[in-house]
Design an enzyme around this catalytic site. Structure first.
Site, PDB file in Angstrom:
ATOM      1  N   HIS A 146       0.784  -1.230   0.000  1.00 59.23           N
ATOM      2  CA  HIS A 146       0.000   0.000   0.000  1.00 59.23           C
ATOM      3  C   HIS A 146       0.823   1.291   0.000  1.00 59.23           C
ATOM      4  CE1 HIS A 146       1.011  -0.088   4.272  1.00 59.23           C
ATOM      5  NE2 HIS A 146       0.719   1.194   4.299  1.00 59.23           N
ATOM      6  N   ARG A 147       2.105   1.232   0.350  1.00 61.60           N
ATOM      7  CA  ARG A 147       2.872   2.472   0.470  1.00 61.60           C
ATOM      8  C   ARG A 147       3.057   3.138  -0.889  1.00 61.60           C
ATOM      9  NH1 ARG A 147       5.930   3.757   5.234  1.00 61.60           N
ATOM     10  NH2 ARG A 147       5.675   2.164   6.834  1.00 61.60           N
TER      11      ARG A 147
END
Length: 364
Positions: free
Chosen positions: A218-219
């Protein structure tokens, strides 16, 4: 996790205002808020920025972890980092100005934490940073910029490891720095047996313990371009040839996959999971693959090997002790335990230190 019995309250309880907004911050708050609730003479009000707004990443966590309901949810999410942080600051300033709080508390390295830290500093409100001193030494990461700024604004800095204490000393920060251990370890110890008893995630996904992997992605650094995201998904698909790879899909990652036209075939994709389901999923897995800082640690807490889908980590202890490796780096080092994370009483040490530092004659 119990209260601090040594503190004798005065006529006015010490008021802590906690600013948070993401799933990992809710997990960390579970430990600290439980000790506050059990400690006479200290009270807490929680402000939720809304940074994580999906019910599975917010409301479900609050309910499962038994957190106090936030006194306000600002509903702020989306947009660029600067815009999001700025909107949070605008909304937080009048709330904090009217709060009559004695201390502001933030967790970790999110935009929510930075917004809370900046507003507290400008209002002259003492700031407490839980999970201070982490460094990946990659200023291209928004989280790294947030960490550095928050640490340099803080009055009390609670460090999860001795390495984080040393990082702060290298930057000239030594006052108010305390190694307390890791609050996420507190929560893992307190909630693991409940997750084993109550979660049905393995049955729902038809998984056999020890014969599947868990992944999260998700980063921004790994999902902001089609090339980077495609590389990460290819890495997961390669592992999926050996065993099922379960991917609880972050809403932003789903959107970017659709934007770049990237499929998720060969992966077992599910919606974001609550804390109990995620704990059970990780603890029964054979491998964790993630770009999340928190999940690197949670894998270790359950003694599951991890591959970090990044080129560096803010948790080098997990690599040095053989439980983690970077995805493009050599194989694991020899495994040993990590003593720095403590004994499950980090939250108690945090509240005791806050009382020791901020209790005046007005507070007993």
């Amino acid at each position: 996790m119990v209260g601090i019995s040594a503190f004798v309250p005065g006529p006015k309880p010490l008021q802590i205002v906690t600013i948070l907004g993401t799933r990992p911050q809710l997990v960390k708050a579970k430990a600290v808020s439980a000790v506050i609730a059990a400690t006479p003479g200290v009270e807490e009000r929680i402000i939720h920025t809304g940074q994580h707004f999906d019910p599975q990443m917010s409301d479900t966590f609050i309910d499962e972890l038994g957190l106090p309901q936030p006194v306000a949810n600002l509903g702020i999410h989306g947009g660029g980092h600067g815009a999001m942080t700025g909107r949070m600051m605008v909304a937080l300033e009048p709330i904090l100005a009217d709060s009559r709080a004695d201390v502001a508390l933030v967790y970790g390295d999110t935009n929510s934490a930075l917004a809370g830290a900046l507003v507290a500093a400008k209002l002259g409100l003492p700031l407490v940073h839980v999970e201070a001193g982490l460094r990946s030494f990659n200023r291209a990461m928004p989280e790294e910029v947030n960490r550095v700024l928050i640490d340099h604004l803080s009055t009390l800095l609670f460090c999860p490891t001795l390495r984080s204490v040393a990082n702060l000393a290298d930057e000239g920060i030594v006052d108010g720095v305390i190694h307390v251990g890791d609050v996420m370890y507190d929560v893992a110890l307190a909630m693991s047996s409940r997750a084993q008893a109550e979660s049905t995630i393995l049955a729902r996904l038809a998984l056999e313990p020890g014969h599947y992997a868990v992944a999260t992605l998700h980063r921004a650094e790994g999902t902001s371009s089609a090339e980077k995201l495609s590389q990460a998904l290819d890495f997961l698909r390669d592992r999926a040839r050996v065993m099922p790879v379960v991917l609880p899909l972050h809403p932003r990652t789903r959107q970017t996959c659709e934007l770049f036209g990237l499929g998720l075939d060969d992966l077992t994709v599910c919606e974001p999971l609550g804390y109990l389901d995620m704990t059970r999923l990780v603890s029964s897995s054979a491998l964790v693959m993630t770009d999340s800082g928190g999940l690197q640690k949670e894998a270790y807490f359950h003694r599951v090997p991890c591959v970090t889908l990044r080129d560096e980590t803010e948790w080098p202890e997990t690599i040095e002790c053989g439980w983690n490796r970077l995805w493009k780096a050599p194989d694991y080092q020899t495994r040993r335990d990590i003593d720095d994370f403590g004994d499950g009483r980090a939250a108690n040490r945090i509240i005791q230190a806050i009382l020791d530092r901020f209790t005046t004659s007005d507070h007993g």
